[in-house]
Design a protein around this motif. Structure first.
Motif, PDB file in Angstrom:
ATOM      1  N   GLY A   1       0.866  -1.171   0.000  1.00  0.00           N
ATOM      2  CA  GLY A   1       0.000   0.000   0.000  1.00  0.00           C
ATOM      3  C   GLY A   1       0.901   1.219   0.000  1.00  0.00           C
ATOM      4  N   SER A   2       0.462   2.284  -0.647  1.00  0.00           N
ATOM      5  CA  SER A   2       1.336   3.451  -0.769  1.00  0.00           C
ATOM      6  C   SER A   2       0.505   4.697  -1.021  1.00  0.00           C
ATOM      7  N   THR A   3       0.621   5.676  -0.143  1.00  0.00           N
ATOM      8  CA  THR A   3      -0.185   6.888  -0.281  1.00  0.00           C
ATOM      9  C   THR A   3       0.514   7.940  -1.136  1.00  0.00           C
ATOM     10  N   THR A   4       1.820   8.120  -0.929  1.00  0.00           N
ATOM     11  CA  THR A   4       2.535   9.145  -1.696  1.00  0.00           C
ATOM     12  C   THR A   4       3.632   8.533  -2.575  1.00  0.00           C
ATOM     13  N   CYS A   5       3.481   7.248  -2.873  1.00  0.00           N
ATOM     14  CA  CYS A   5       4.289   6.544  -3.894  1.00  0.00           C
ATOM     15  C   CYS A   5       5.682   6.082  -3.478  1.00  0.00           C
ATOM     16  N   TYR A   6       6.157   6.426  -2.280  1.00  0.00           N
ATOM     17  CA  TYR A   6       7.501   5.965  -1.913  1.00  0.00           C
ATOM     18  C   TYR A   6       7.550   4.436  -1.782  1.00  0.00           C
ATOM     19  N   THR A   7       6.531   3.865  -1.167  1.00  0.00           N
ATOM     20  CA  THR A   7       6.513   2.405  -1.025  1.00  0.00           C
ATOM     21  C   THR A   7       6.358   1.746  -2.395  1.00  0.00           C
ATOM     22  N   GLU A   8       5.598   2.414  -3.258  1.00  0.00           N
ATOM     23  CA  GLU A   8       5.437   1.887  -4.618  1.00  0.00           C
ATOM     24  C   GLU A   8       6.783   1.870  -5.355  1.00  0.00           C
TER      25      GLU A   8
ATOM     26  N   PRO B   1       3.997   1.449   4.561  1.00  0.00           N
ATOM     27  CA  PRO B   1       4.515   2.650   5.227  1.00  0.00           C
ATOM     28  C   PRO B   1       3.720   2.923   6.497  1.00  0.00           C
ATOM     29  N   THR B   2       4.337   3.635   7.426  1.00  0.00           N
ATOM     30  CA  THR B   2       3.634   4.071   8.644  1.00  0.00           C
ATOM     31  C   THR B   2       3.148   5.500   8.430  1.00  0.00           C
ATOM     32  N   TRP B   3       1.920   5.757   8.831  1.00  0.00           N
ATOM     33  CA  TRP B   3       1.318   7.081   8.667  1.00  0.00           C
ATOM     34  C   TRP B   3       0.730   7.582   9.986  1.00  0.00           C
TER      35      TRP B   3
ATOM     36  N   TYR C   1       1.466   9.136  12.926  1.00  0.00           N
ATOM     37  CA  TYR C   1       1.946   8.801  14.274  1.00  0.00           C
ATOM     38  C   TYR C   1       1.645   7.348  14.640  1.00  0.00           C
ATOM     39  N   GLY C   2       2.260   6.456  13.883  1.00  0.00           N
ATOM     40  CA  GLY C   2       2.191   5.049  14.245  1.00  0.00           C
ATOM     41  C   GLY C   2       0.989   4.291  13.720  1.00  0.00           C
ATOM     42  N   GLU C   3       0.353   4.809  12.664  1.00  0.00           N
ATOM     43  CA  GLU C   3      -0.836   4.139  12.131  1.00  0.00           C
ATOM     44  C   GLU C   3      -0.526   3.383  10.833  1.00  0.00           C
TER      45      GLU C   3
ATOM     46  N   GLU D   1      12.996   6.926   2.863  1.00  0.00           N
ATOM     47  CA  GLU D   1      13.241   7.683   1.628  1.00  0.00           C
ATOM     48  C   GLU D   1      13.565   9.154   1.939  1.00  0.00           C
ATOM     49  N   GLU D   2      12.956   9.708   2.985  1.00  0.00           N
ATOM     50  CA  GLU D   2      13.181  11.115   3.318  1.00  0.00           C
ATOM     51  C   GLU D   2      14.621  11.385   3.741  1.00  0.00           C
ATOM     52  N   ASN D   3      15.190  10.481   4.554  1.00  0.00           N
ATOM     53  CA  ASN D   3      16.498  10.762   5.174  1.00  0.00           C
ATOM     54  C   ASN D   3      17.635   9.888   4.687  1.00  0.00           C
TER      55      ASN D   3
HETATM   56  C1  LIG Z   1       1.374  13.062   8.044  1.00  0.00           C
HETATM   57  C2  LIG Z   1       2.485  12.036   8.048  1.00  0.00           C
HETATM   58  C3  LIG Z   1       2.575  11.152   9.107  1.00  0.00           C
HETATM   59  C4  LIG Z   1       3.626  10.216   9.149  1.00  0.00           C
HETATM   60  N1  LIG Z   1       3.747   9.383  10.250  1.00  0.00           N
HETATM   61  C5  LIG Z   1       4.811   8.544  10.323  1.00  0.00           C
HETATM   62  C6  LIG Z   1       5.020   7.733  11.472  1.00  0.00           C
HETATM   63  O1  LIG Z   1       4.251   7.740  12.433  1.00  0.00           O
HETATM   64  N2  LIG Z   1       6.088   6.912  11.513  1.00  0.00           N
HETATM   65  C7  LIG Z   1       7.001   6.845  10.466  1.00  0.00           C
HETATM   66  O2  LIG Z   1       7.969   6.075  10.554  1.00  0.00           O
HETATM   67  N3  LIG Z   1       6.814   7.600   9.356  1.00  0.00           N
HETATM   68  C8  LIG Z   1       5.757   8.444   9.251  1.00  0.00           C
HETATM   69  N4  LIG Z   1       5.574   9.218   8.136  1.00  0.00           N
HETATM   70  C9  LIG Z   1       6.521   9.099   7.013  1.00  0.00           C
HETATM   71  C10 LIG Z   1       5.971   8.177   5.916  1.00  0.00           C
HETATM   72  O3  LIG Z   1       5.891   6.843   6.367  1.00  0.00           O
HETATM   73  C11 LIG Z   1       6.931   8.229   4.728  1.00  0.00           C
HETATM   74  O4  LIG Z   1       6.817   9.489   4.120  1.00  0.00           O
HETATM   75  C12 LIG Z   1       6.680   7.141   3.722  1.00  0.00           C
HETATM   76  O5  LIG Z   1       7.740   7.143   2.808  1.00  0.00           O
HETATM   77  C13 LIG Z   1       5.360   7.283   2.993  1.00  0.00           C
HETATM   78  O6  LIG Z   1       5.192   6.175   2.177  1.00  0.00           O
HETATM   79  P1  LIG Z   1       4.174   6.186   0.936  1.00  0.00           P
HETATM   80  O7  LIG Z   1       4.617   7.319   0.040  1.00  0.00           O
HETATM   81  O8  LIG Z   1       4.360   4.879   0.270  1.00  0.00           O
HETATM   82  O9  LIG Z   1       2.802   6.390   1.460  1.00  0.00           O
HETATM   83  C14 LIG Z   1       4.536  10.145   8.081  1.00  0.00           C
HETATM   84  C15 LIG Z   1       4.423  11.033   7.001  1.00  0.00           C
HETATM   85  C16 LIG Z   1       3.416  11.975   6.991  1.00  0.00           C
HETATM   86  C17 LIG Z   1       3.332  12.942   5.825  1.00  0.00           C
END
Ligand SMILES: Cc1cc2nc3c(=O)[nH]c(=O)nc-3n(C[C@H](O)[C@H](O)[C@H](O)COP(=O)(O)O)c2cc1C
Length: 177
Positions: free
Chosen positions: A9-16, A59-61, A63-65, A151-153
């Motif tokens: 699953g991927s919301t902003t494509c990094y996992t994709e 990915p985690t979104w 705060y731990g979801e 991916e960010e860091n």
């Molecule tokens: C609003 C928001 C909340 C996030 N919460 C977490 C978190 O709780 N733990 C974590 O490790 N990363 C967190 N992240 C970072 C995302 O997991 C990271 O950007 C990831 O690459 C997103 O993957 P996706 O693009 O496949 O959805 C968060 C990012 C955002 C924008």
């Protein structure tokens, strides 16, 4: 040829992007089309029954979801028997932005698939990361339950991590060429 199902699953494509790189890396080692990609925005987790070897990316979104597409299908996972399935997990997270919840969803997914009978492979050392807490760490061990990507860091080392982890899991799957 043995197929591996990669569900993500991927919301902003990094996992994709990571899923596509893992797919390409394993296909280079084991042959074209060994890995079949399944984006959970469109495909059901029930398709996992078609494979003996599975890779899952989350990915985690927030705060731990859980990521939203995993969350929608989370309960459907409970209807599945993953006994005799070999599963490797990877996660995406941001250790600097969310250091107290780093990769938590990876930990939740690991507990879920193990409780459903899967045999999990693909542990990864936690050295080289900088975070405060993570539910993706194995108890009393200095390893994550799967590959932790940021991916960010850590953009510059992702390709190397993916290459090394792909090689590791095909060995642990017993699928080495
Ligand atoms: C609003 C928001 C909340 C996030 N919460 C977490 C978190 O709780 N733990 C974590 O490790 N990363 C967190 N992240 C970072 C995302 O997991 C990271 O950007 C990831 O690459 C997103 O993957 P996706 O693009 O496949 O959805 C968060 C990012 C955002 C924008």
């Amino acid at each position: 040829m043995k197929k591996i199902g990669l569900f993500y699953g991927s919301t902003t494509c990094y996992t994709e992007f990571a899923a596509e790189k893992i797919c390409a890396s394993i296909n280079r080692m084991l042959g074209a089309q060994t890995v079949q990609l399944h984006n959970l925005a469109y495909d059901s987790v029930l398709l996992m029954t078609h494979y003996n070897h599975l890779i899952m990316g989350i990915p985690t979104w927030d705060y731990g979801e859980l990521q939203e597409d995993w969350e929608v299908q989370w309960d459907a996972l409970d209807t599945m028997n993953l006994k005799r399935k070999h599963v490797a997990l990877f996660g995406l997270g941001d250790q600097i932005g969310y250091p107290e919840w780093f990769q938590d969803a990876l930990g939740y997914l690991w507990h879920k698939v193990v409780s459903l009978g899967a045999s999990a492979v693909g542990e990864w050392p936690n050295t080289g990361y900088d975070f405060i807490e993570s539910k993706a760490l194995k108890e009393d061990k200095n390893v994550f339950v799967g590959l932790a990507l940021d991916e960010e860091n850590q953009f510059e080392i992702i390709d190397d991590l993916i290459y090394r982890w792909s090689r590791q899991i095909i060995t642990e799957f017993g699928l080495s060429p």
